[in-house]
Design a protein around this motif. Structure first.
Motif, PDB file in Angstrom:
ATOM      1  N   PRO A   1       0.799  -1.223   0.000  1.00  0.00           N
ATOM      2  CA  PRO A   1       0.000   0.000   0.000  1.00  0.00           C
ATOM      3  C   PRO A   1       0.837   1.280   0.000  1.00  0.00           C
ATOM      4  CG  PRO A   1      -0.081  -1.050   2.153  1.00  0.00           C
ATOM      5  CD  PRO A   1       0.648  -1.992   1.227  1.00  0.00           C
ATOM      6  N   GLY A   2       2.068   1.208   0.461  1.00  0.00           N
ATOM      7  CA  GLY A   2       2.902   2.411   0.522  1.00  0.00           C
ATOM      8  C   GLY A   2       3.670   2.700  -0.751  1.00  0.00           C
ATOM      9  N   PHE A   3       3.584   1.815  -1.752  1.00  0.00           N
ATOM     10  CA  PHE A   3       4.384   2.024  -2.966  1.00  0.00           C
ATOM     11  C   PHE A   3       3.700   3.002  -3.912  1.00  0.00           C
ATOM     12  CE2 PHE A   3       5.645   0.987  -7.348  1.00  0.00           C
ATOM     13  CZ  PHE A   3       6.990   1.270  -7.228  1.00  0.00           C
ATOM     14  N   ASP A   4       4.402   4.081  -4.230  1.00  0.00           N
ATOM     15  CA  ASP A   4       3.957   5.035  -5.241  1.00  0.00           C
ATOM     16  C   ASP A   4       5.158   5.297  -6.146  1.00  0.00           C
ATOM     17  OD1 ASP A   4       3.246   7.209  -6.824  1.00  0.00           O
ATOM     18  OD2 ASP A   4       2.240   8.267  -5.204  1.00  0.00           O
ATOM     19  N   PRO A   5       5.104   4.841  -7.399  1.00  0.00           N
ATOM     20  CA  PRO A   5       6.274   4.955  -8.279  1.00  0.00           C
ATOM     21  C   PRO A   5       6.695   6.398  -8.548  1.00  0.00           C
ATOM     22  CG  PRO A   5       4.359   4.203  -9.527  1.00  0.00           C
ATOM     23  CD  PRO A   5       3.973   4.207  -8.079  1.00  0.00           C
ATOM     24  N   GLU A   6       5.827   7.362  -8.280  1.00  0.00           N
ATOM     25  CA  GLU A   6       6.145   8.768  -8.565  1.00  0.00           C
ATOM     26  C   GLU A   6       6.863   9.470  -7.418  1.00  0.00           C
ATOM     27  OE1 GLU A   6       5.668  10.116 -11.539  1.00  0.00           O
ATOM     28  OE2 GLU A   6       4.807   8.206 -12.203  1.00  0.00           O
ATOM     29  N   VAL A   7       6.872   8.881  -6.233  1.00  0.00           N
ATOM     30  CA  VAL A   7       7.313   9.603  -5.036  1.00  0.00           C
ATOM     31  C   VAL A   7       8.765   9.277  -4.677  1.00  0.00           C
ATOM     32  CG1 VAL A   7       6.922   9.890  -2.557  1.00  0.00           C
ATOM     33  CG2 VAL A   7       4.983   9.770  -4.127  1.00  0.00           C
ATOM     34  N   PHE A   8       9.537  10.338  -4.442  1.00  0.00           N
ATOM     35  CA  PHE A   8      10.877  10.220  -3.876  1.00  0.00           C
ATOM     36  C   PHE A   8      11.104  11.409  -2.947  1.00  0.00           C
ATOM     37  CE2 PHE A   8      15.363  11.500  -3.894  1.00  0.00           C
ATOM     38  CZ  PHE A   8      15.858  10.441  -3.166  1.00  0.00           C
ATOM     39  N   ASP A   9      11.649  11.140  -1.758  1.00  0.00           N
ATOM     40  CA  ASP A   9      11.894  12.176  -0.759  1.00  0.00           C
ATOM     41  C   ASP A   9      13.389  12.248  -0.458  1.00  0.00           C
ATOM     42  OD1 ASP A   9      12.089  13.822   1.460  1.00  0.00           O
ATOM     43  OD2 ASP A   9      10.707  12.652   2.697  1.00  0.00           O
ATOM     44  N   PRO A  10      14.093  13.270  -1.007  1.00  0.00           N
ATOM     45  CA  PRO A  10      15.539  13.369  -0.753  1.00  0.00           C
ATOM     46  C   PRO A  10      15.877  13.573   0.723  1.00  0.00           C
ATOM     47  CG  PRO A  10      14.786  15.187  -2.161  1.00  0.00           C
ATOM     48  CD  PRO A  10      13.613  14.299  -1.908  1.00  0.00           C
ATOM     49  N   GLY A  11      14.988  14.224   1.487  1.00  0.00           N
ATOM     50  CA  GLY A  11      15.233  14.412   2.919  1.00  0.00           C
ATOM     51  C   GLY A  11      15.271  13.089   3.661  1.00  0.00           C
ATOM     52  N   ARG A  12      14.336  12.204   3.342  1.00  0.00           N
ATOM     53  CA  ARG A  12      14.323  10.867   3.960  1.00  0.00           C
ATOM     54  C   ARG A  12      15.571  10.087   3.559  1.00  0.00           C
ATOM     55  NH1 ARG A  12      12.993   5.600   3.630  1.00  0.00           N
ATOM     56  NH2 ARG A  12      11.799   4.678   5.315  1.00  0.00           N
ATOM     57  N   ALA A  13      15.952  10.184   2.277  1.00  0.00           N
ATOM     58  CA  ALA A  13      17.166   9.495   1.815  1.00  0.00           C
ATOM     59  C   ALA A  13      18.391  10.019   2.561  1.00  0.00           C
ATOM     60  CB  ALA A  13      17.331   9.666   0.304  1.00  0.00           C
TER      61      ALA A  13
END
Length: 181
Positions: free
Chosen positions: A161-173
Motif C-alpha cells: 500500500p505504501g508504494f507510489d512509483p512517482e514519489v521520492f523524498d531526498p530528505g528521507r534518503a
C-alpha cells in the motif's frame, strides 16, 4: 588539505521514466561505503550481491570460491579510482540485474557545517526488490497504471500500500544515508 566531496548522479539503467539520485559523498569513502550510499539513496534493501565496474576493472566483495574475479571494494577509495567526469557502473542483484550509471558531476570542497553523505535531489521511487529487473518493473508499472489490466489488483497487493512509483523524498534518503553510511 580540505576534504574532497564528490557530487554523483546515480541513474537506474533501462527504466522509463527515469529513476535517479544526486548525492554528495566524501572522496575518501571506500567502494564498500559507496555501495551502502547507493543502497540507501536509491531505496534498495541490500538483499543481493553487487559489484562495481570502473574502466574495465570489477570491484566487490571477494568471492571465497574464486568464481568471480573482483578486486576487494574495502581496499579501494572512490577518489583513487575515479575523478571529475568519471563513470562507474554499479550492478545490484545478479538475478534481476539492476545496472546503475554513476557519474562524477563535480568534485567540491567539504563545507564545515554540512554532514555527509547527503542526497540533494532525485526522481521517482526505487523499484521493489525482486520485481524481475527493468522488464518486470515495466510490467508492474503498466499493471498499476491501468485499472482494467488483469493483474492490476494483484500487483497493487504485491507492491504494498505504501508504494507510489512517482514519489521520492531526498530528505528521507539523507536521513538514511547519515544513519547507515
Amino acid at each position: 588539505m580540505p576534504r574532497q566531496i564528490f557530487q554523483l548522479k546515480m541513474s537506474l539503467a533501462g527504466v522509463r521514466p527515469p529513476v535517479w539520485r544526486r548525492v554528495l559523498v566524501p572522496g575518501g569513502y571506500t567502494l564498500d561505503r559507496l555501495h551502502r550510499v547507493v543502497q540507501h539513496a536509491m531505496g534498495w534493501r541490500d538483499c543481493h550481491l553487487h559489484s562495481f565496474e570502473i574502466d574495465g576493472t570489477r570491484y566487490g566483495e571477494p568471492d571465497p570460491d574464486g568464481e568471480l574475479s573482483l578486486r576487494d571494494e574495502l581496499d579501494s577509495r572512490l577518489d583513487a579510482v575515479v575523478g571529475k567526469g568519471g563513470r562507474l557502473r554499479y550492478t545490484y542483484d545478479f538475478g534481476d540485474w539492476w545496472e546503475h550509471d554513476l557519474v562524477v558531476e563535480d568534485v567540491l570542497t567539504a563545507e564545515e557545517v554540512e554532514r555527509y553523505p547527503v542526497c540533494l535531489d532525485g526522481a521517482r521511487a526505487c523499484p521493489p526488490e525482486d520485481v524481475g529487473g527493468p522488464a518486470g518493473y515495466a510490467v508492474l508499472l503498466s499493471a498499476l497504471a491501468d485499472p482494467t489490466h488483469p493483474e492490476h489488483e494483484a500487483m497493487w497487493e504485491w507492491a504494498g500500500p505504501g508504494f507510489d512509483p512517482e514519489v521520492f523524498d531526498p530528505g528521507r534518503a539523507s536521513t538514511l544515508l547519515r544513519r547507515f553510511c
